[in-house]
Design an enzyme around this catalytic site. Structure first.
Site: not given
Length: 289
Positions: A104-107
């Site tokens: 869950d990095a939301k890059r």
């Protein structure tokens, strides 16, 4: 429709693997969120060693219960290189245990920077490579192209933020009514899934993040999630107020593609794997009911 040529030996596309895990274990994703307060509640130190012990206990508790594990990258990053090392260890241990991981990095970025993110989180041989990663499309869906292509080449997946349940999200995602930003993201994901085999069965590898507590927004914005062709990651189950019944009502015909995600409610069963497992099993029973 073909799959990309040259997938790593023995690896089927992420969408197929996730569908298999959901069928075998159930539609539960457990978030690994080592908040300082939670580490303290578990009697752990707020440092890299605390992260390691916390992560190992969660993995042990849910390895044969959940379809996927979703570590919250920011809560590892806050400890610098030592925290990232703890995350790398969790990803490797999860792979050894046969449990899918969603970083869950939301890059989200453009050009060579997005390509570097893709290499880090989806590239073959990267110590940070997960089975899938969350992405933010708000520089334009096509700005995610390096990650979309890398995922397809390596048999991994992505979950693109589409309709989140935070109050601020509506100021961007709902804009446009029937031609909303959210609808354009859903349509773009569907088009991407149609490029490859499996999407017609809902086994595409381009998924969406849709909050479990978005209420009637899916219908009001005219989102056809059932036809999107990929999985739906639905955070907010448990402590944030969503129940399995709410998920079923919210997603309707698309519910069979929903991966219900719970973090705090399940992690509150600690310290230790037994309590975490008990809460995960209880949540899973509701999702299956």
């Amino acid at each position: 429709m073909p799959e990309p040529a040259g997938l790593p030996v023995g690896r089927s596309p992420f969408g197929e693997r996730l569908a298999g895990a959901m069928a075998a274990r159930g539609p539960l994703c457990v978030g690994v969120d080592p908040h300082p307060s939670l580490l303290a509640a578990w009697g752990l130190t707020d440092d890299a060693e605390g992260l390691r012990r916390f992560s190992a206990a969660v993995l042990e508790g849910v390895a044969d219960v959940a379809a996927a594990l979703k570590p919250q990258v920011a809560l590892y990053e806050r400890h610098g290189s030592a925290g990232i090392a703890a995350l790398e260890e969790l990803l490797a241990a999860s792979a050894d245990a046969g449990l899918l991981t969603i970083a869950d990095a939301k890059r989200g970025d453009i050009g060579s920077t997005m390509a570097a993110y893709a290499e880090a989180w989806l590239g073959e041989g990267s110590p940070l490579a997960a089975d899938a990663v969350t992405l933010s499309p708000y520089l334009g869906f096509e700005s995610l192209r390096p990650a979309l292509d890398t995922a397809a080449e390596t048999g991994r997946g992505v979950f693109v933020l589409a309709l989140t349940s935070n109050p601020e999200g509506a100021s961007v995602q709902h804009v446009g009514g029937e031609a909303s930003v959210a609808r354009r993201i859903v349509d773009a994901a569907a088009a991407e899934n149609r490029r490859y085999a499996g999407a017609e069965r809902g086994h595409g590898s381009v998924g969406l993040v849709v909050g479990a507590t978005v209420g009637d927004a899916i219908g009001r914005l005219g989102l056809d999630l059932a036809a999107m062709g990929g999985p739906i990651l639905a955070p907010g189950l448990g402590a944030q107020g969503a129940t399995p019944a709410v998920l079923k009502e919210t997603f309707g015909a698309a519910y069979t593609r929903v991966l219900g995600t719970s973090s705090r409610d399940i992690l509150a069963g600690g310290p230790g794997p037994q309590g975490v497992r008990a809460r995960a099993e209880r949540t899973l029973e509701g999702l299956r009911g």
